[in-house]
Design a protein around this motif. Structure first.
Motif, PDB file in Angstrom:
ATOM      1  N   PRO A   8       8.008   6.800  -0.206  1.00  0.00           N
ATOM      2  CA  PRO A   8       8.132   6.939  -1.667  1.00  0.00           C
ATOM      3  C   PRO A   8       9.577   6.708  -2.105  1.00  0.00           C
ATOM      4  CG  PRO A   8       6.793   8.708  -0.743  1.00  0.00           C
ATOM      5  CD  PRO A   8       7.382   7.979   0.425  1.00  0.00           C
ATOM      6  N   GLY A   9       9.748   5.948  -3.167  1.00  0.00           N
ATOM      7  CA  GLY A   9      11.082   5.669  -3.691  1.00  0.00           C
ATOM      8  C   GLY A   9      11.772   4.508  -3.035  1.00  0.00           C
ATOM      9  N   ALA A  10      11.121   3.851  -2.049  1.00  0.00           N
ATOM     10  CA  ALA A  10      11.740   2.709  -1.376  1.00  0.00           C
ATOM     11  C   ALA A  10      11.500   1.438  -2.179  1.00  0.00           C
ATOM     12  CB  ALA A  10      11.178   2.561   0.032  1.00  0.00           C
ATOM     13  N   LEU A  11      12.404   0.493  -2.032  1.00  0.00           N
ATOM     14  CA  LEU A  11      12.226  -0.812  -2.669  1.00  0.00           C
ATOM     15  C   LEU A  11      11.055  -1.547  -2.045  1.00  0.00           C
ATOM     16  CD1 LEU A  11      15.916  -2.096  -2.849  1.00  0.00           C
ATOM     17  CD2 LEU A  11      14.541  -1.228  -4.738  1.00  0.00           C
ATOM     18  N   ALA A  12      10.445  -2.435  -2.815  1.00  0.00           N
ATOM     19  CA  ALA A  12       9.399  -3.296  -2.274  1.00  0.00           C
ATOM     20  C   ALA A  12       9.994  -4.172  -1.173  1.00  0.00           C
ATOM     21  CB  ALA A  12       8.800  -4.153  -3.379  1.00  0.00           C
ATOM     22  N   GLU A  13       9.187  -4.451  -0.151  1.00  0.00           N
ATOM     23  CA  GLU A  13       9.641  -5.267   0.978  1.00  0.00           C
ATOM     24  C   GLU A  13       8.818  -6.537   1.044  1.00  0.00           C
ATOM     25  OE1 GLU A  13      10.240  -5.018   5.834  1.00  0.00           O
ATOM     26  OE2 GLU A  13       9.531  -3.276   4.694  1.00  0.00           O
ATOM     27  N   PHE A  14       9.503  -7.690   1.136  1.00  0.00           N
ATOM     28  CA  PHE A  14       8.807  -8.977   1.185  1.00  0.00           C
ATOM     29  C   PHE A  14       8.367  -9.276   2.605  1.00  0.00           C
ATOM     30  CE2 PHE A  14      11.493  -9.159  -2.562  1.00  0.00           C
ATOM     31  CZ  PHE A  14      10.591  -9.605  -3.525  1.00  0.00           C
ATOM     32  N   LEU A  15       7.181  -9.854   2.736  1.00  0.00           N
ATOM     33  CA  LEU A  15       6.559 -10.092   4.032  1.00  0.00           C
ATOM     34  C   LEU A  15       6.508 -11.586   4.323  1.00  0.00           C
ATOM     35  CD1 LEU A  15       3.577  -7.604   3.563  1.00  0.00           C
ATOM     36  CD2 LEU A  15       5.851  -7.138   4.499  1.00  0.00           C
ATOM     37  N   ASP A  16       7.375 -12.046   5.215  1.00  0.00           N
ATOM     38  CA  ASP A  16       7.407 -13.450   5.650  1.00  0.00           C
ATOM     39  C   ASP A  16       7.279 -14.429   4.477  1.00  0.00           C
ATOM     40  OD1 ASP A  16       7.586 -12.572   8.274  1.00  0.00           O
ATOM     41  OD2 ASP A  16       5.409 -12.455   8.477  1.00  0.00           O
ATOM     42  N   PRO A  17       8.133 -14.345   3.489  1.00  0.00           N
ATOM     43  CA  PRO A  17       7.995 -15.206   2.303  1.00  0.00           C
ATOM     44  C   PRO A  17       8.479 -16.628   2.581  1.00  0.00           C
ATOM     45  CG  PRO A  17       9.970 -13.877   2.122  1.00  0.00           C
ATOM     46  CD  PRO A  17       9.290 -13.429   3.388  1.00  0.00           C
ATOM     47  N   THR A  28       1.686 -30.732  -7.302  1.00  0.00           N
ATOM     48  CA  THR A  28       1.554 -29.319  -7.654  1.00  0.00           C
ATOM     49  C   THR A  28       2.339 -28.472  -6.661  1.00  0.00           C
ATOM     50  OG1 THR A  28      -0.652 -29.654  -8.602  1.00  0.00           O
ATOM     51  CG2 THR A  28      -0.047 -27.405  -7.968  1.00  0.00           C
ATOM     52  N   ALA A  29       3.201 -27.610  -7.172  1.00  0.00           N
ATOM     53  CA  ALA A  29       3.996 -26.714  -6.334  1.00  0.00           C
ATOM     54  C   ALA A  29       3.385 -25.317  -6.375  1.00  0.00           C
ATOM     55  CB  ALA A  29       5.443 -26.670  -6.823  1.00  0.00           C
ATOM     56  N   ARG A  30       3.202 -24.726  -5.191  1.00  0.00           N
ATOM     57  CA  ARG A  30       2.645 -23.373  -5.091  1.00  0.00           C
ATOM     58  C   ARG A  30       3.676 -22.480  -4.410  1.00  0.00           C
ATOM     59  NH1 ARG A  30      -0.371 -20.113  -1.561  1.00  0.00           N
ATOM     60  NH2 ARG A  30      -1.901 -18.770  -2.616  1.00  0.00           N
ATOM     61  N   LEU A  31       4.252 -21.559  -5.173  1.00  0.00           N
ATOM     62  CA  LEU A  31       5.238 -20.617  -4.669  1.00  0.00           C
ATOM     63  C   LEU A  31       4.576 -19.254  -4.550  1.00  0.00           C
ATOM     64  CD1 LEU A  31       6.805 -23.009  -6.086  1.00  0.00           C
ATOM     65  CD2 LEU A  31       8.654 -21.402  -6.447  1.00  0.00           C
ATOM     66  N   HIS A  32       4.569 -18.707  -3.328  1.00  0.00           N
ATOM     67  CA  HIS A  32       3.785 -17.493  -3.067  1.00  0.00           C
ATOM     68  C   HIS A  32       4.619 -16.481  -2.306  1.00  0.00           C
ATOM     69  CE1 HIS A  32       0.300 -14.991  -2.233  1.00  0.00           C
ATOM     70  NE2 HIS A  32       0.621 -14.994  -0.943  1.00  0.00           N
ATOM     71  N   CYS A  33       4.559 -15.218  -2.723  1.00  0.00           N
ATOM     72  CA  CYS A  33       5.253 -14.128  -2.042  1.00  0.00           C
ATOM     73  C   CYS A  33       4.307 -12.938  -1.892  1.00  0.00           C
ATOM     74  CB  CYS A  33       6.483 -13.681  -2.830  1.00  0.00           C
ATOM     75  SG  CYS A  33       7.955 -14.672  -2.548  1.00  0.00           S
ATOM     76  N   CYS A  34       4.227 -12.409  -0.657  1.00  0.00           N
ATOM     77  CA  CYS A  34       3.541 -11.138  -0.423  1.00  0.00           C
ATOM     78  C   CYS A  34       4.583 -10.044  -0.230  1.00  0.00           C
ATOM     79  CB  CYS A  34       2.665 -11.229   0.833  1.00  0.00           C
ATOM     80  SG  CYS A  34       1.232 -12.309   0.662  1.00  0.00           S
ATOM     81  N   PHE A  35       4.246  -8.829  -0.626  1.00  0.00           N
ATOM     82  CA  PHE A  35       5.185  -7.724  -0.489  1.00  0.00           C
ATOM     83  C   PHE A  35       4.406  -6.417  -0.321  1.00  0.00           C
ATOM     84  CE2 PHE A  35       4.597  -8.886  -4.946  1.00  0.00           C
ATOM     85  CZ  PHE A  35       4.080  -7.716  -5.494  1.00  0.00           C
ATOM     86  N   VAL A  41       3.718  -1.600  -9.193  1.00  0.00           N
ATOM     87  CA  VAL A  41       4.803  -2.574  -9.291  1.00  0.00           C
ATOM     88  C   VAL A  41       4.646  -3.417 -10.547  1.00  0.00           C
ATOM     89  CG1 VAL A  41       5.106  -2.737  -6.786  1.00  0.00           C
ATOM     90  CG2 VAL A  41       3.559  -4.333  -7.966  1.00  0.00           C
ATOM     91  N   ALA A  42       5.765  -3.961 -11.005  1.00  0.00           N
ATOM     92  CA  ALA A  42       5.786  -4.995 -12.050  1.00  0.00           C
ATOM     93  C   ALA A  42       6.613  -6.148 -11.496  1.00  0.00           C
ATOM     94  CB  ALA A  42       6.412  -4.456 -13.328  1.00  0.00           C
ATOM     95  N   SER A  43       6.174  -7.368 -11.737  1.00  0.00           N
ATOM     96  CA  SER A  43       6.874  -8.508 -11.155  1.00  0.00           C
ATOM     97  C   SER A  43       6.985  -9.640 -12.163  1.00  0.00           C
ATOM     98  CB  SER A  43       6.155  -8.997  -9.889  1.00  0.00           C
ATOM     99  OG  SER A  43       4.820  -9.386 -10.191  1.00  0.00           O
ATOM    100  N   THR A  62      -0.093 -15.737 -11.007  1.00  0.00           N
ATOM    101  CA  THR A  62      -1.115 -14.761 -10.647  1.00  0.00           C
ATOM    102  C   THR A  62      -0.452 -13.603  -9.912  1.00  0.00           C
ATOM    103  OG1 THR A  62      -2.761 -16.518 -10.417  1.00  0.00           O
ATOM    104  CG2 THR A  62      -3.278 -14.381  -9.416  1.00  0.00           C
ATOM    105  N   ASN A  63      -0.596 -12.382 -10.445  1.00  0.00           N
ATOM    106  CA  ASN A  63       0.017 -11.196  -9.845  1.00  0.00           C
ATOM    107  C   ASN A  63      -1.049 -10.232  -9.360  1.00  0.00           C
ATOM    108  OD1 ASN A  63       2.728 -11.939 -10.407  1.00  0.00           O
ATOM    109  ND2 ASN A  63       2.494 -11.242 -12.514  1.00  0.00           N
ATOM    110  N   THR A  64      -0.796  -9.616  -8.187  1.00  0.00           N
ATOM    111  CA  THR A  64      -1.613  -8.516  -7.691  1.00  0.00           C
ATOM    112  C   THR A  64      -0.661  -7.379  -7.311  1.00  0.00           C
ATOM    113  OG1 THR A  64      -1.566  -9.134  -5.343  1.00  0.00           O
ATOM    114  CG2 THR A  64      -3.218 -10.224  -6.744  1.00  0.00           C
ATOM    115  N   SER A  65      -1.206  -6.309  -6.779  1.00  0.00           N
ATOM    116  CA  SER A  65      -0.361  -5.182  -6.390  1.00  0.00           C
ATOM    117  C   SER A  65       0.453  -5.462  -5.144  1.00  0.00           C
ATOM    118  CB  SER A  65      -1.242  -3.942  -6.152  1.00  0.00           C
ATOM    119  OG  SER A  65      -2.179  -4.203  -5.102  1.00  0.00           O
ATOM    120  N   SER A  66       0.137  -6.565  -4.443  1.00  0.00           N
ATOM    121  CA  SER A  66       0.856  -6.860  -3.205  1.00  0.00           C
ATOM    122  C   SER A  66       1.302  -8.316  -3.082  1.00  0.00           C
ATOM    123  CB  SER A  66      -0.016  -6.519  -1.995  1.00  0.00           C
ATOM    124  OG  SER A  66      -1.209  -7.291  -2.013  1.00  0.00           O
ATOM    125  N   SER A  67       1.184  -9.100  -4.157  1.00  0.00           N
ATOM    126  CA  SER A  67       1.608 -10.504  -4.079  1.00  0.00           C
ATOM    127  C   SER A  67       1.782 -11.085  -5.469  1.00  0.00           C
ATOM    128  CB  SER A  67       0.583 -11.345  -3.292  1.00  0.00           C
ATOM    129  OG  SER A  67      -0.625 -11.470  -4.033  1.00  0.00           O
TER     130      SER A  67
END
Length: 402
Positions: A8-17, A28-35, A41-43, A62-67
């Motif tokens: 709790p209280g930690a920053l979001a961590e990006f996973l192999d972006p 078409t360019a597709r830029l994708h990040c999982c975290f 979260v808000a992104s 397109t935003n989700t709670s983890s990407s």
């Protein structure tokens, strides 16, 4: 994908972006990040410090709670740059940056082919490379010609398709009595550019008719008996450098105008350097290079006589460090003293902020920002800088050099 658990209280961590995305123009360019995140979260995505519009025909986020995924369709060269995803949760804001590289066909060569060393059966063509390589290195050039001395001009015909340099010696394939136009295309890994502008009309049969396009080179033997002033009138000073001064000069008998470089050659080391430069200039023969026409080497002075540029002739250059050159240099347009004012503006910006106003992730991106004249004062970097200083820079970094 690796798993990560956030307290709790930690920053979001990006996973192999992703780190870089490469796409062709129109693709078409597709830029994708999982975290991973410990809570809600808000992104949002930022493109070169400007918030990406979440609506529009070319942009879809397109935003989700983890990407988060940014899809950019019908990609254009101006879309190159850094795309940063900012993810905010209870612990603060984390961000990750992806570089978008856009590649496409190169621009046409920046100049028409120039002709030199013209004979009945051969000639040398030289030209300037494209102002923009399409985001992918230029790998060669295609040389084409069109015959004009027939009832109807012929179609354009390929003369060479694997020319690796910006010059080409034509040794065969031309009629000694023919009249021709020449043009050049550049190509990279993506494809071939549109053609350059056409050359002047070139007549191969030169007997009795000197061609303006022919460049004749003289064999320079330094005169060790006379001084330059014995043969030339010395007029106004054109410039001063570390090693000498340059004056406009005119030949006493013919009135022919040239430039004379008077070396500061007082000691043996300076005289040796001057003679080395004259020796080098004697060997450089190319229609785009100033030619050495004569030299004087006496105990009291060393002078090199050079070609003098015609008043009213525009100067255009294609060299310089990308983040410092002005838009007219990149666009291969006439340059003058105002061009240097742009570079001074860039230097002042860097001195005051420690940042470069136009530097991108690659030269192509930097040049795109320069030609668009897109820049701003970063509020953090210019905190405490006076309005007068910012007005000074704003007055220099103007696309219209007037």
């Amino acid at each position: 994908m690796r798993l990560s658990f956030c307290s709790p209280g930690a920053l979001a961590e990006f996973l192999d972006p992703q780190q870089q995305v490469v796409v062709g123009v129109g693709g078409t360019a597709r830029l994708h990040c999982c975290f991973s995140s410990s809570g809600p979260v808000a992104s949002c995505w930022i493109h070169d410090r400007e918030k990406v519009v979440l609506e529009g025909p070319r942009v879809c986020v397109t935003n989700t709670s983890s990407s988060s995924t940014l899809v950019l369709s019908d990609v254009l060269p101006v879309d190159v740059g850094s795309y940063s995803l900012f993810v905010c949760n209870r612990g603060g804001t984390a961000h990750w940056t992806i570089s978008l590289r856009v590649i496409g066909h190169p621009d046409p060569p920046a100049s028409c082919p120039f002709v030199s060393q013209l004979t009945h059966t051969s000639l040398v063509l030289s030209w300037s490379g494209p102002c923009f390589d399409g985001g992918s290195a230029i790998t060669g050039y295609v040389v084409e010609f069109q015959r004009l001395d027939q009832s109807e001009p012929s179609d354009w015909t390929e003369l060479a398709n694997q020319c690796l340099n910006t010059s080409y010696r034509v040794r065969s394939g031309l009629d000694p009595q023919g009249w021709y136009h020449f043009r050049v295309r550049a190509y990279n890994a993506v494809g071939v550019s549109d053609p350059s502008e056409e050359s002047d009309c070139i007549k191969m049969n030169t007997a009795g008719e000197p061609q303006q396009e022919v460049t004749s080179y003289v064999e320079v033997v330094p005169d060790t008996t006379h001084k330059a002033r014995d043969h030339y009138h010395v007029h106004e000073k054109l410039g001063v450098g570390k090693f000498g001064e340059v004056y406009r000069m005119s030949h006493k008998q013919t009135g022919w105008v040239c430039a004379g470089k008077f070396y500061r050659a007082r000691v043996s080391r300076e005289k040796t350097a001057a003679r080395q430069e004259i020796k080098l200039m004697k060997e450089l023969h190319h229609p785009k290079l100033v030619q050495c026409l004569a030299a004087y080497d006496t105990s009291s002075e060393i002078v090199m006589i050079l070609e003098y540029s015609e008043a009213g002739k525009h100067l255009m250059v294609l060299h310089g460090t990308p983040e410092f050159v002005a838009p007219e240099v990149v666009n291969y347009e006439p340059v003058d003293l105002a061009t240097d004012m742009w570079s001074i503006g860039v230097i002042c910006y860097i001195l005051l902020s420690g940042e470069s106003p136009f530097q991108g992730n690659c030269d192509a991106e930097t040049l795109a920002l320069v030609t668009a004249a897109q820049w701003e004062f970063n509020p953090e970097s210019f905190d405490g800088i006076t309005d007068e200083a910012k007005d000074f820079i704003s007055g220099l970094l103007r696309e219209d050099k007037r």
